[in-house]
Each structure stands twice: as C-alpha cells, then as structure tokens.
Design a protein around this motif. Sequence first.
Motif, short mmCIF file in Angstrom:
data_model
loop_
_atom_site.label_atom_id
_atom_site.label_comp_id
_atom_site.label_asym_id
_atom_site.label_seq_id
_atom_site.Cartn_x
_atom_site.Cartn_y
_atom_site.Cartn_z
N ILE A 453 36.97 17.39 29.86
CA ILE A 453 36.39 18.62 29.76
C ILE A 453 36.72 19.52 30.89
CG2 ILE A 453 34.51 17.55 31.08
CD1 ILE A 453 32.74 19.16 28.99
N ASP A 454 37.00 19.17 31.83
CA ASP A 454 37.54 19.98 32.99
C ASP A 454 38.72 20.69 32.72
OD1 ASP A 454 35.35 19.67 34.62
OD2 ASP A 454 36.10 18.04 36.07
N SER A 455 39.65 19.98 32.01
CA SER A 455 40.88 20.50 31.63
C SER A 455 40.73 21.63 30.72
CB SER A 455 41.92 19.28 31.27
OG SER A 455 42.33 18.36 32.16
N ALA A 456 39.99 21.01 29.72
CA ALA A 456 39.49 22.22 28.57
C ALA A 456 39.15 23.48 29.24
CB ALA A 456 38.67 21.64 27.71
N ARG A 457 38.20 23.40 30.31
CA ARG A 457 37.68 24.52 30.83
C ARG A 457 38.55 25.40 31.70
NH1 ARG A 457 32.20 21.24 33.01
NH2 ARG A 457 30.94 21.56 31.53
N ILE A 458 39.38 24.83 32.45
CA ILE A 458 40.38 25.25 33.06
C ILE A 458 41.24 26.10 32.39
CG2 ILE A 458 42.26 25.01 34.64
CD1 ILE A 458 40.72 22.88 36.11
N ALA A 459 41.81 25.31 31.21
CA ALA A 459 42.66 26.21 30.26
C ALA A 459 42.10 27.37 29.75
CB ALA A 459 43.31 25.18 29.22
N GLY A 460 40.78 27.44 29.36
CA GLY A 460 40.11 28.20 28.98
C GLY A 460 39.97 29.36 29.88
N LEU A 461 39.66 29.07 31.16
CA LEU A 461 39.54 30.22 32.15
C LEU A 461 40.94 30.82 32.44
CD1 LEU A 461 37.55 28.49 35.03
CD2 LEU A 461 36.72 30.28 33.53
N LYS A 462 42.13 30.14 32.29
CA LYS A 462 43.46 30.48 32.53
C LYS A 462 43.90 31.69 31.38
CE LYS A 462 45.61 28.20 36.08
NZ LYS A 462 46.10 28.90 37.14
N ALA A 463 43.15 31.19 30.37
CA ALA A 463 43.40 32.32 29.35
C ALA A 463 42.69 33.62 29.55
CB ALA A 463 42.75 31.55 28.05
N GLN A 464 41.40 33.37 29.94
CA GLN A 464 40.57 34.71 30.45
C GLN A 464 41.36 35.42 31.35
OE1 GLN A 464 36.43 33.73 31.28
NE2 GLN A 464 36.41 32.38 29.53
N ASP A 465 41.82 34.76 32.30
CA ASP A 465 42.59 35.58 33.54
C ASP A 465 44.03 36.28 33.04
OD1 ASP A 465 40.97 34.65 35.26
OD2 ASP A 465 42.18 33.02 35.93
N ALA A 466 44.58 35.62 31.88
CA ALA A 466 45.77 35.98 31.40
C ALA A 466 45.43 37.44 30.52
CB ALA A 466 46.56 34.93 30.46
N ALA A 467 44.23 37.26 29.68
CA ALA A 467 44.06 38.46 29.09
C ALA A 467 43.53 39.57 29.96
CB ALA A 467 42.70 38.13 28.05
N LYS A 468 43.04 39.35 31.17
CA LYS A 468 42.92 40.64 32.12
C LYS A 468 44.01 41.13 32.46
CE LYS A 468 38.17 38.71 33.33
NZ LYS A 468 37.38 38.11 34.60
N ALA A 469 44.83 40.19 32.85
CA ALA A 469 46.00 40.67 33.53
C ALA A 469 46.90 41.49 32.54
CB ALA A 469 47.06 39.40 34.05
#
Length: 538
Positions: A453-469
């Motif tokens: 579940i932590d891997s799933a959450r981190i991957a989701g956060l990475k995706a959010q960061d990429a969208a902002k960038a």
Amino acid sequence: MAVASKKIPAPDRVKIRTALLSVSDKAGIIELAKALTEQGVKLLSTGGTHKAIAAAGLAVTDVSEVTGLPEIMDGRVKTLHPNVHGGLLAIRDDEDHVAAMKQHGIEGIDLAVINLYPFEEVRAAGGDYPTTVENIDIGGPAMIRASAKNHAYVAIVTDPADYAPLIDALKANGGETDYAFRQKLAAKAYARTAAYDTAISNWFAEALEIETPAYRTIGGVLKEAMRYGENPHQSAGFYVTGENRPGVATATLLQGKQLSYNNINDTDGAFELIGEFSADQGPACAIIKHANPCGVATGSTLRDAYLRALACDSTSAFGGIIALNQLLDAETAEEIVKLFTEVIIAPDVSDEAKAIIAAKKNLRLLVTGGLPDPRSRGITAKTVAGGLLVQTRDNGVIEDVDLKVVTKRAPTEMELEDLKFAYKVAKHVKSNAIVYAKDGQTAGIGAGQMSRIDSARIAGLKAQDAAKAMGWAEPMTKGSAVASEAFFPFADGLLSAIAAGATAVIQPGGSMRDAEVIAAADEHNVAMVFTGMRHFRH
C-alpha cells in the motif's frame, strides 16, 4: 591426510636458465622469446608455439626432445610427462629431489609461460558440444598448477600482460626473479585455472540442464580496478564472466570517465529493463536512479520516448542512467544533454549524436551492439555471509503468459496494452513494486517499500508531483493501468491504486484473499487480470 612439509626455505632470487613456452594466445610471445634469448635463457616449446618461435629465427627446443616422445592423439598428449612435470615440481634444495633429477635425466624448468585453449571464447561463440569439449585444456592447467605450487623456484606467467613486467624484472635483476614476484604470479595462476575450470563446470551444468550442481563457482576476469565500491571506504573491482550477453560488461565506452561501482550496477539494471522492449516494437527509453526506474516510455521517435520517460519523474532523473533500445540519434542526444546524466547506454549511436555528447566530456556513452534477450536463461548470484545464492535469471516475459481476466469487466484493448507495459516495468522495480502506466508511458512508480500500500501511495504522489512539474491538469494515474509485481495480500493496496485513478490492474494472483481483492475491483468497475507469474526483485 595432509602432506607434511620438509620446511626447506624458499630462495629469494632464482636464475632463469630454462623456460617452457606453450601458449594458445601468441600475442607478444615472439618479443618475450627474444628478450629471454638475450638473457641467455634456453627455450623449450610445444606445437604451434615452437613453430612460431623457430620461424622468428630463435633457437628453441621442441618439448618432444625433452620427453623422448612425439605429440600424440592430436596433440592431447605432449607435456604430460615426468621430464616436464619433474622439471617444474622439483625442489632444487631437496637432496632427494636433486638425486631423482640426476637419476632420470630431468632438467629443471625455471620459468613457465602458459596460456590455455580458448574454451571461454568457443563457449561464448556458441560452439557445438564436441568442439567445446575439444577446447578443454588439460596439459596447460596441469603445468600451470605444478609451476604455481613450486613458485619457490619457478616463475609462472599466464597472462600476456605480465610479459613486460617479467622482462623488466629480469633486466633489473641480472636474469633473476625474486620470491615476492613469483608469489604474485603464482596467485594469479591459480586464479586463472580456477576461472577456467569454473567456465567449464558451468558450461556442463547448462549443457546437461543440471539446475543445482553439487559444486558451484563463479569466475571472472578483472576488467578494471575501481576507485571504490558503493561507498568510498569500500574497495571494488569489476570482473567479467565471459557471458555473451549485450550489456554493461561487454559494452564499449566511447567517451566519459571511468564508470563507478554504482554506475555499473545501475546501468546494468537500466539495460536489462530496456531489453524488454525490442527495437522492432518501436523506440523506448528507460531512466534509472539507484537501481530503480524513475521513468520508462515508448514513443513515435526516440526523442519522444525519452521526453515521455523524463516527464514521469524529472526530479529523480537528475544524475540518472538513460537506456535506449535503438540507435541514439542527434535529436535525442540534443535533449539528453540538457539534463545532467551519468551514463547513456544504447545498441548504437550516430556520428552526429557522438559529436553532441562529446561536449559533455564526463558523460559516459556506452554502445553494446545489441539488446539483451529477456527470455535467455543464464544465472545470477548474490553473496550472503558464508554462502552464495545462485538462481536462473528471471526470464519470464508477459508475452508468454496466458492472462486470466478475473473481474466482471475485461480490460479494453488500450488498457490491456498499458497493463502489459506496466508489468514489463514492474519486473525491474525493487519489491514491493507498483507501476502506473498510461499510453505506453509510466505515470508513477513506487519501489522498495515494506508494504504494498505504501508503494501504491508513493507512486500516486510521484504522479501528482509530475503533473505539477509539467503543468498538467491532472496526474497521469487518472485512467491508468496499474501493475503489481506480486499479489495484493489485502484489498487496501488495490483501493489506494483505484483512488489514484487506476481503471485496470495486473497482478500475479495467488493470495488467500484474492476473492476479497477481486470483489473490491468489481465494486469499482475496475478490470483485473492475473498473470500467475511473480517478479520479486530484492
């Protein structure tokens, strides 16, 4: 029962009076023979080496004159004789050994220059079974080991790279070798025969499909001594095993400084990942940082694939490794040099791209000539305290798997393509691994966490960061496919992926709670397929 030593002290200096030269690799042998002749050394030799030395106009005695027997059995038997091995093994300061030499007319041999039949090369070239067996050297290893054991009196040279140091030593010491020099040569000689026997035993295991042989060794040849290992206080060296597999070990370094331990490890991971995407399937790029992918993508061009891979996590890509599945062209090179990158590895590179990369003198550029075959078997090894874990390479590929739809809704054609893409990437992500993908591009990657579940959450956060960038309206995980390299033990990891926007899931299945996980997918109208194939990567 151990053999007792007579404790006869080894002399420091030994005069080289007689040398035995028997080499498969003739590189440098004539120059060495000339230098030995100038030192007044008597030369003994065998077969092709004898012919080459004689053709150079140097005085040389055929070993058959020493043994009193011609070479027989197609050269299989020529040096296996007491007059040869007695000359190598005799302890010159042992009265009994000296008496035996006199009684049997055995002349001492003070220097042996021997390299072996090219078994490794024949094996790497895919020689057939009889040809490979015929290239197993017998007399060579026997003489090397005999000489190395008796290094108190005999210098054993197995590597043409040591010819020059030997010549220098003889010139500096009046034709003599010192004990420390002979010790180092002996240590190298035993390592050489060990690596040679390792190659033979591992080949037999492969040829006979013996999965767990009773004895397993891993051998290699030093390619380069490294400045340090993973950290500056650790020493390290890079050894190549001779496996005929395109990759960092066999690549040509076209430019850039020496690769570090971490560079090599990461570059290997990057190129093994990109090997999952054959060139005929279209351009693909993988960007690796600390042994994990931070972005992977396909594209209409190689430049497009690189930019799409970079968009997944441009922050982590800084100082990363870039692997490409096709020839590196100028357009792609122009984009790559805009970002600080440690290594680029590709099957080939255009002249225009070389010129562009050359502006970054420290950027390492590696060319391999091909891609690794993800289906090939081979072995991998990992050390543990007091042991060695050896396994066959993870050669499972998604194209060979019968996917099983386990939910009410089957994935769409586009979802299915993204599921396969994500699973290829997840295979190369440290466990626990979660990979979101959309339109042939990673959207978010979660690696190496203690819970899925932590891997799933981190991957989701990475995706959010990429969208902002990138200035996107929403993260790419919205409407994405998600891959898990192992089963979901609970529904929570899946629900986290669904919350991130995933609409389709691929995983091995096999959990005690599969029914619970499938029910959660059905409740959210998410398609799920099972592969039945796990890809743990620790």
